[in-house]
Design an enzyme around this catalytic site. Sequence first.
Site, PDB file in Angstrom:
ATOM      1  N   LYS A  45      72.906  16.707  90.355  1.00 10.21           N
ATOM      2  CA  LYS A  45      74.167  17.185  89.912  1.00 10.21           C
ATOM      3  C   LYS A  45      74.537  18.200  91.053  1.00 10.21           C
ATOM      4  O   LYS A  45      74.014  18.903  91.841  1.00 10.21           O
ATOM      5  CB  LYS A  45      74.149  17.783  88.678  1.00 10.21           C
ATOM      6  CG  LYS A  45      73.586  16.871  87.745  1.00 10.21           C
ATOM      7  CD  LYS A  45      74.499  15.832  87.874  1.00 10.21           C
ATOM      8  CE  LYS A  45      74.198  14.613  86.520  1.00 10.21           C
ATOM      9  NZ  LYS A  45      73.403  13.214  86.768  1.00 10.21           N
TER      10      LYS A  45
HETATM   11  C1  LIG Z   1      77.206  10.815  83.000  1.00 13.24           C
HETATM   12  C2  LIG Z   1      76.166  11.251  82.555  1.00 13.24           C
HETATM   13  N1  LIG Z   1      75.712  11.860  81.532  1.00 13.24           N
HETATM   14  C3  LIG Z   1      74.689  12.596  81.006  1.00 13.24           C
HETATM   15  C4  LIG Z   1      73.619  13.020  81.740  1.00 13.24           C
HETATM   16  C5  LIG Z   1      72.456  13.573  81.303  1.00 13.24           C
HETATM   17  O1  LIG Z   1      71.965  14.596  81.867  1.00 13.24           O
HETATM   18  P1  LIG Z   1      70.476  15.245  81.915  1.00 13.24           P
HETATM   19  O2  LIG Z   1      69.815  14.188  82.826  1.00 13.24           O
HETATM   20  O3  LIG Z   1      70.714  16.501  82.392  1.00 13.24           O
HETATM   21  O4  LIG Z   1      70.002  14.811  80.742  1.00 13.24           O
HETATM   22  C6  LIG Z   1      73.813  12.391  83.091  1.00 13.24           C
HETATM   23  C7  LIG Z   1      72.454  12.576  83.984  1.00 13.24           C
HETATM   24  O5  LIG Z   1      72.291  12.115  84.948  1.00 13.24           O
HETATM   25  C8  LIG Z   1      74.837  11.858  83.445  1.00 13.24           C
HETATM   26  O6  LIG Z   1      75.147  11.412  84.868  1.00 13.24           O
END
Ligand SMILES: Cc1ncc(COP(=O)(O)O)c(C=O)c1O
Length: 412
Positions: free
Chosen positions: A188
């Site tokens: 991110k």
């Molecule tokens: C569009 C989207 N939503 C939610 C998430 C979930 O985030 P995390 O990996 O921090 O749980 C991601 C992570 O890659 C994502 O790309």
Amino acid sequence: MPGPGMELIGEEEKLAVLEVLDAGYLFRYGSPDDPAFKAKVYQLEQEVAALMGVHYAVAVNSGTTALLVALGGLGIGPGDEVIVPGYTFIASMSSIIYARAIPILAEVDTTLNLDPADVRTRITPRTKAIMAVHMLGNPARLDELKAIADAHGLLLVEDCAQAFGASYKGRPVGSIGHAGTYSFNIFKTITAGDGGMVVTDEEPAYRRFFGFHDQGHSPLRTGVEVGRRPFVGLDFRMTELTAAVLLAQLHKLDTIVSHLRANKRRFKAAIAGLPGLEFREITDPDGECATLLTVFLPTAQIARQIANELHTRVVADSGWHVYSNMEQLLEKRTLTPEGCPFTCPHYEGGEISYSRGMLPQTDDLLARAINISIGVSDPGLGSAFGVRMQDGPDEVDARAEEFIAVASKYLS
Ligand SMILES: Cc1ncc(COP(=O)(O)O)c(C=O)c1O
């Protein structure tokens, strides 16, 4: 290097972490009178809320738990349907499932985000919310989606995991819906390895988000709790160490985004003349994160040939982010065998089925799309080709020439 923030991990993060370690206190709550308590999580929440222009932010341990907190906190649960795009990370759907609601998959359009026209056709008496996911750093069509949500009395949840730092028509993403969520995993804009945040402008929602993320407690665990906790929550708290890294990263956000935007503009201009090549539609060119440059080729075959030669993949084949590659969802493989929420007696929509090919518009677009990295190299997004966050104009030009040399063999 997976994401832009990760490339910039340096002295500032080190100092922030050492400040916490030297003081020797790692928990998010502490006494203001205790010099060891640095209140990094609290500071991060305050700074993110201010950046997003909202009143409230709750730091959590991932983007997935941020989504779960948002959905559950907004009262979405058994019997409800949530409309979600077929092109997103599985967390968008899994958070709905763990909120015990039903994900209803919808098409994306040339923005590679929710297609408002298709969303309209998916609304039923059971629809409770629309989850707008801002994929690949680019805001969804929020004006249209908000108008649909308002017209039907639905909640709008923004999954901004991939778009921390983006804005839509002057407003930060996450501040337009009833709740916005962010992820700080390694891919991110800014990162601490993992971490998440949920924001809202509404105080009752904030109180519920806070309680859900910490065993039902009131914000900051203030006041007398015993006998007054409104519901049973869980523990998704962030630690002081994570927040220390994220504060240092947050202070680099402007540098990151402006560098990515300059690189993307240059790459895009260099390849723009190729016949038959189209770019993904960007809803707000001044507001996108510019982490990726997505191109559409005239046919799936041409796209695949070009991707092969560049040692990358078309988006449809890239893996995790495409509904047709989510076998655990397609087959409704729930954690326990009774199949809840799909078999929940509160759900009155009948049998739900997901299948490959159920979103033909999405399938066509993703089969013709290639993601070029401007600062994110993620196998799940198929962005193995491109530049890294810290690359300058020379690398951008070299990679663009490489792209042109390959693509022009197949385009005329
Ligand atoms: C569009 C989207 N939503 C939610 C998430 C979930 O985030 P995390 O990996 O921090 O749980 C991601 C992570 O890659 C994502 O790309």
